[in-house]
Structures are given as C-alpha cells and as structure tokens.
Design a protein around this motif. Structure first.
Motif, PDB file in Angstrom:
ATOM      1  N   GLN A 178       0.856  -1.232  -0.105  1.00 44.64           N
ATOM      2  CA  GLN A 178       0.006  -0.374  -0.027  1.00 44.64           C
ATOM      3  C   GLN A 178       1.062   1.319   0.560  1.00 44.64           C
ATOM      4  OE1 GLN A 178      -3.513  -0.141   2.945  1.00 44.64           O
ATOM      5  NE2 GLN A 178      -2.226  -1.640   3.958  1.00 44.64           N
ATOM      6  N   VAL A 179       0.276   2.030  -1.480  1.00 41.26           N
ATOM      7  CA  VAL A 179       1.234   3.634  -0.743  1.00 41.26           C
ATOM      8  C   VAL A 179       0.426   4.425   0.459  1.00 41.26           C
ATOM      9  CG1 VAL A 179       2.376   5.027  -2.316  1.00 41.26           C
ATOM     10  CG2 VAL A 179       2.334   2.994  -3.078  1.00 41.26           C
ATOM     11  N   LEU A 180       1.080   4.965   1.426  1.00 39.35           N
ATOM     12  CA  LEU A 180      -0.040   5.630   2.123  1.00 39.35           C
ATOM     13  C   LEU A 180       0.836   7.251   2.181  1.00 39.35           C
ATOM     14  CD1 LEU A 180      -0.252   3.621   4.811  1.00 39.35           C
ATOM     15  CD2 LEU A 180      -1.893   4.209   3.275  1.00 39.35           C
ATOM     16  N   THR A 181      -0.124   8.456   1.886  1.00 34.23           N
ATOM     17  CA  THR A 181       0.087   9.640   1.581  1.00 34.23           C
ATOM     18  C   THR A 181      -0.500  10.214   2.872  1.00 34.23           C
ATOM     19  OG1 THR A 181      -1.274  10.112  -0.026  1.00 34.23           O
ATOM     20  CG2 THR A 181       0.782   9.110  -0.809  1.00 34.23           C
ATOM     21  N   GLN A 182      -0.330  11.962   2.680  1.00 35.72           N
ATOM     22  CA  GLN A 182      -0.747  13.257   3.899  1.00 35.72           C
ATOM     23  C   GLN A 182      -0.288  12.284   5.338  1.00 35.72           C
ATOM     24  OE1 GLN A 182      -1.747  15.612   3.046  1.00 35.72           O
ATOM     25  NE2 GLN A 182      -1.905  15.320   1.111  1.00 35.72           N
ATOM     26  N   SER A 183      -0.141  13.110   6.280  1.00 35.07           N
ATOM     27  CA  SER A 183       0.922  12.417   7.493  1.00 35.07           C
ATOM     28  C   SER A 183      -0.545  12.171   8.480  1.00 35.07           C
ATOM     29  CB  SER A 183       1.549  13.996   7.584  1.00 35.07           C
ATOM     30  OG  SER A 183       0.982  14.148   8.314  1.00 35.07           O
ATOM     31  N   MET A 184      -1.605  13.014   8.098  1.00 39.17           N
ATOM     32  CA  MET A 184      -2.082  12.519   9.557  1.00 39.17           C
ATOM     33  C   MET A 184      -3.098  11.033   9.357  1.00 39.17           C
ATOM     34  SD  MET A 184      -4.169  13.177  12.119  1.00 39.17           S
ATOM     35  CE  MET A 184      -4.294  15.497  12.494  1.00 39.17           C
ATOM     36  N   ALA A 185      -3.117  10.560   7.718  1.00 44.12           N
ATOM     37  CA  ALA A 185      -3.544   9.879   7.026  1.00 44.12           C
ATOM     38  C   ALA A 185      -2.346   8.107   7.599  1.00 44.12           C
ATOM     39  CB  ALA A 185      -3.575   9.449   5.977  1.00 44.12           C
ATOM     40  N   ILE A 186      -1.825   8.951   7.358  1.00 44.52           N
ATOM     41  CA  ILE A 186       0.071   7.902   7.982  1.00 44.52           C
ATOM     42  C   ILE A 186       0.176   7.578   9.343  1.00 44.52           C
ATOM     43  CG2 ILE A 186       2.168   7.479   8.155  1.00 44.52           C
ATOM     44  CD1 ILE A 186       2.274   9.243   5.029  1.00 44.52           C
ATOM     45  N   LEU A 187       0.197   8.357  10.077  1.00 40.53           N
ATOM     46  CA  LEU A 187      -0.426   8.631  11.702  1.00 40.53           C
ATOM     47  C   LEU A 187      -1.412   6.990  11.886  1.00 40.53           C
ATOM     48  CD1 LEU A 187       0.821  11.838  12.779  1.00 40.53           C
ATOM     49  CD2 LEU A 187       2.339   9.997  12.615  1.00 40.53           C
ATOM     50  N   GLN A 188      -2.500   7.352  11.197  1.00 37.69           N
ATOM     51  CA  GLN A 188      -3.880   6.589  12.058  1.00 37.69           C
ATOM     52  C   GLN A 188      -3.511   5.759  11.293  1.00 37.69           C
ATOM     53  OE1 GLN A 188      -7.770   8.612  12.806  1.00 37.69           O
ATOM     54  NE2 GLN A 188      -6.404  10.563  12.190  1.00 37.69           N
ATOM     55  N   TYR A 189      -3.162   5.193  10.801  1.00 40.14           N
ATOM     56  CA  TYR A 189      -2.576   4.521   9.831  1.00 40.14           C
ATOM     57  C   TYR A 189      -1.876   3.275  10.810  1.00 40.14           C
ATOM     58  CZ  TYR A 189      -0.768   0.263   6.886  1.00 40.14           C
ATOM     59  OH  TYR A 189      -0.634  -1.286   6.716  1.00 40.14           O
ATOM     60  N   LEU A 190      -0.724   4.441  11.141  1.00 35.69           N
ATOM     61  CA  LEU A 190       0.411   3.682  12.185  1.00 35.69           C
ATOM     62  C   LEU A 190      -0.206   2.971  13.916  1.00 35.69           C
ATOM     63  CD1 LEU A 190       3.771   5.364  10.844  1.00 35.69           C
ATOM     64  CD2 LEU A 190       2.958   2.943  10.516  1.00 35.69           C
ATOM     65  N   ASP A 191      -1.541   3.824  13.705  1.00 35.10           N
ATOM     66  CA  ASP A 191      -1.796   3.485  15.126  1.00 35.10           C
ATOM     67  C   ASP A 191      -2.824   2.760  14.819  1.00 35.10           C
ATOM     68  OD1 ASP A 191      -1.065   5.479  17.626  1.00 35.10           O
ATOM     69  OD2 ASP A 191      -3.575   6.143  18.119  1.00 35.10           O
ATOM     70  N   ASP A 192      -3.145   2.106  13.886  1.00 30.47           N
ATOM     71  CA  ASP A 192      -4.517   1.177  14.021  1.00 30.47           C
ATOM     72  C   ASP A 192      -3.520  -0.375  13.854  1.00 30.47           C
ATOM     73  OD1 ASP A 192      -6.551   2.510  13.787  1.00 30.47           O
ATOM     74  OD2 ASP A 192      -6.705   2.670  11.987  1.00 30.47           O
ATOM     75  N   ILE A 193      -2.851   0.038  13.238  1.00 28.10           N
ATOM     76  CA  ILE A 193      -1.492  -1.359  13.365  1.00 28.10           C
ATOM     77  C   ILE A 193      -0.578  -1.206  14.316  1.00 28.10           C
ATOM     78  CG2 ILE A 193      -2.012  -1.899  10.609  1.00 28.10           C
ATOM     79  CD1 ILE A 193       0.729  -0.521  10.624  1.00 28.10           C
ATOM     80  N   TYR A 194       0.000  -0.430  14.778  1.00 31.69           N
ATOM     81  CA  TYR A 194       0.719  -0.785  15.987  1.00 31.69           C
ATOM     82  C   TYR A 194       0.206  -0.010  17.323  1.00 31.69           C
ATOM     83  CZ  TYR A 194       4.659  -2.376  12.889  1.00 31.69           C
ATOM     84  OH  TYR A 194       5.358  -3.117  11.949  1.00 31.69           O
ATOM     85  N   PRO A 195      -1.066   0.050  18.008  1.00 35.47           N
ATOM     86  CA  PRO A 195      -1.136   0.639  18.701  1.00 35.47           C
ATOM     87  C   PRO A 195      -1.129   0.887  20.270  1.00 35.47           C
ATOM     88  CG  PRO A 195      -2.566  -1.403  18.475  1.00 35.47           C
ATOM     89  CD  PRO A 195      -1.658  -1.746  17.885  1.00 35.47           C
TER      90      PRO A 195
END
Lengths: 222, 222
Positions: free
Chosen positions: A66-83
């Motif tokens: 997956q290609v993820l852009t925009q820091s707010m989206a990336i941070l929420q993604y990381l928080d979901d997969i590494y809580p």
C-alpha cells in the motif's frame, strides 16, 4: 522482509518528521529513503517518484504494497496497526486531532516549500514581505496551539497525561518556527513541551539533523 | 435536550459545509447557530465567540458540554458516536483520510477568508495576482484529488463503493472552485461525483444556499 515499512522522507520536511517520531516511538523498524526536495528542481517532481506518489510530496509510506500519503492518514494507519503507545487515545481523540489540525491545516500549508516558492517567484514577493508572512501565520497558529495546550493544566503534555500525536505535530512545527526566526517566547507551554521531548530517544532519533540526508550527517561521513 | 448538538456555522464556509453534510447523512438533529464571518470585522472575532472557541473559526460543534473544533476532528468524533453510515470505513480509512487531507491541508488553507484578506491588505496583492493564486492552488490540489479518485475505477465514488468522508470534502471544495471561477473541465471524475451527490437529500440540505444565514434565504423570508 517485503513487509518492512519504507518511508520516503526529506530530513527537513516537518510532515516527514512527524512520521519519523511515530515510527521510533512505536519501535517500528523501517527503511529510510531520502527524497531531496530542492536538488535539481526537487526529486519529488521526477517522473519516477510521481509514479509512486502522484501528489509529488513527502512523506510517503509503503507497507504491504500500500502507498500511503498525507501525514495525518499515515499516523492514524500506524496507530491502528501498532496500537501501543497510542497516539490517539479514544477518550481524547477529538481534542488531539483538533490540536494537530491547527498545525496540519492552519500553519504548515502556509509555510511549506511550495508556497514559499510561489510567493517568491509568481507573487513578486520581496524577502521582507515573505518573512512577515511566515512570522504572521506561524505565530497566529501557535497562539491557538498554546491556548489549547494550556487548558491541560495538570500535565506538562499538550493533551492528557502522556505523549500523543499532538507532540508529533508540535515539535516539528517549533523546529520550523526557529528555522524561520519566529520568536518562541510567547509560547511558554510549548517550550515546556519541547524541553520535555528533546531528551527522549524517539524525538532525538527523528530530528532533522540526525537523518542520513541532512548536510550535518553528510559532513560527518566525509 | 441539553445533549442536542449545536453547530456554529457560516453558510459559505466550506469546512462548516462538510459537517452539515455529515449531520444530515447520519440524521443527527442539530441546532444551527450562524456566525457571520465578514459582518463588522467578523463575528468569529468577537470576545463572546472567542470565549467559546479561541481559534476564532467555524465550524465549532458543541456536544455533551464538549467544544469541538477543526472539521477533521469533528467528523471523526461524529463517526465514532454515530457510526452509521460510516464516513471512514476501516478497510479504506487511510486512503479516505489521505484524500480528505489533500483538500483540508492542501487546498482550503490557501484560499480561505483569512488568507485572502492577508494577501489583499498586508501583501499588497493586486486582484489579478490573487485570482491567479486561487486558481493555481485549487487546480493543483484538485488534480491530485482527481488522480486519486480515478484509481477507484469500478465505482462512481471517490473511494470504495459508497459515500465516505471523501465526498464531504470534495463537494464543498467544488463549490469553492466555482465561486472563484476555476475551470472544472479538467476534473471529469470529480464532476461525476458532484452530479451523483447533488441529487441526494443530505447534500441538498447542507448546501450553502439552503442555510438560514445565506442571503438567498434572507431574501425569501422578506
């Protein structure tokens, strides 16, 4: 190894800086891929990079194809997969996102490279006007952040009793404020947060000067 | 009745428009409180309003004695307390936030009232330069949004198979683009999304012209 996170970053990009802090805070291994935002018109504008990220910006994070852009989206993604530790704890989530957005949509977009370049070239901006512009928008936004953080009277952090995403936006924005010679004396709570964070490993590791593409590191390696 | 949501809004504010669509989409009853952003220096700058929201902006949403600001924070809050229909479905969350942020932090901040006022007064901007500025940033951002939405080939929506938060950012941004005479012909997928949404009740109800503080409504009531 294919699942290892790749981060396309530029040492001085404050939005990339946010992601680096998160990765070190959550102890997520990642590969750092530098994208030089000014050399030869900006590597982010190369056809090769735009194939990966048509937005032609950093940060860009790759995970599981997956290609993820925009820091707010990336941070929420990381928080979901590494809580853990949580960047957006549920009971404070709206207040945290709100503080982050004052910086993310209220300050950074008005002082990033693209906008400064536009002001200088197409808007016939003189250096004095550009300095005033930077100072006005950074101070204006940081005043709101300072007020919001001060509401959290019982804790040295911006929201709640621990580091959250708020600090991941505040620290890189203070770095930018200093870079543009903005007087930080009106923001005592933010200075307190900075003092607290600057001794912590994830913030030290994520600092622009510590990145492989910073001139500071290049000089060390020569 | 104390728990009824209050929304501080301005009919033409694109960030307020996003929240209105969400409230109608989720069928959440709310009280509309107009804040006139230009009359007598802007009601958002009154001491009374700043006591409520020191950021001096709309939207501002009140629920259970909480004061919520910043549209991205408010939308995620509403989605958490009223999960259906979902604005940020889990499997597409990062892509949705990413698209929303291209508008939220990449376009809107460069064309909002505060910035236009600054360009006109403190930056000695001429009307031609301001028109070019607006057109450049809106077209630049919408190009990225168009590319991202076109990746979703099998559906007329921006991401996935239904309306998500993406449409809540796209439709108000198209409204702004038209207001500033930006040619929308380069964005066929976005026009398709607009055509689809404009017939839906929540989008119709949330439209600026339908708000009690729009000049259109005032004239009707005279």
């Amino acid at each position: 190894m294919n699942n290892k996170i790749k981060l396309y970053s530029y040492y001085r990009s404050s939005c990339s800086y946010r992601i680096r802090i998160a990765l070190y805070l959550k102890k997520i291994p990642f590969e750092y891929i530098p994208v030089h935002l000014t050399k030869s018109g900006g590597e982010q504008n190369s056809e090769e990079y735009k194939k990966l990220n048509p937005e032609a910006q950093v940060p860009c994070l790759i995970h599981n194809n997956q290609v993820l852009t925009q820091s707010m989206a990336i941070l929420q993604y990381l928080d979901d997969i590494y809580p853990s530790p949580s960047l957006f704890p549920k009971d404070k989530k709206a207040q945290i996102i709100s503080l982050c957005e004052i910086i993310n949509s209220g300050i950074q977009p008005l002082q990033n490279l693209k906008v400064l370049k536009y002001l200088k070239t197409s808007y016939s901006g003189r250096q004095k006007e550009i300095t005033q512009w930077l100072s006005f928008w950074i101070q204006n936004g940081l005043s709101s952040v300072e007020k919001k953080a001060r509401e959290n009277k019982c804790s040295p952090f911006a929201i709640g009793n621990s580091i959250t995403a708020a600090e991941l936006f505040i620290i890189p924005q203070i770095y930018n404020a200093r870079r543009f010679n903005v007087n930080m004396n009106n923001f005592p709570k933010l200075l307190e947060i900075e003092e607290l964070c600057k001794h912590l490993h994830p913030f030290k590791k994520a600092h622009p000067d510590q990145q492989p593409d910073s001139p500071w590191q290049s000089r060390k390696n020569q």
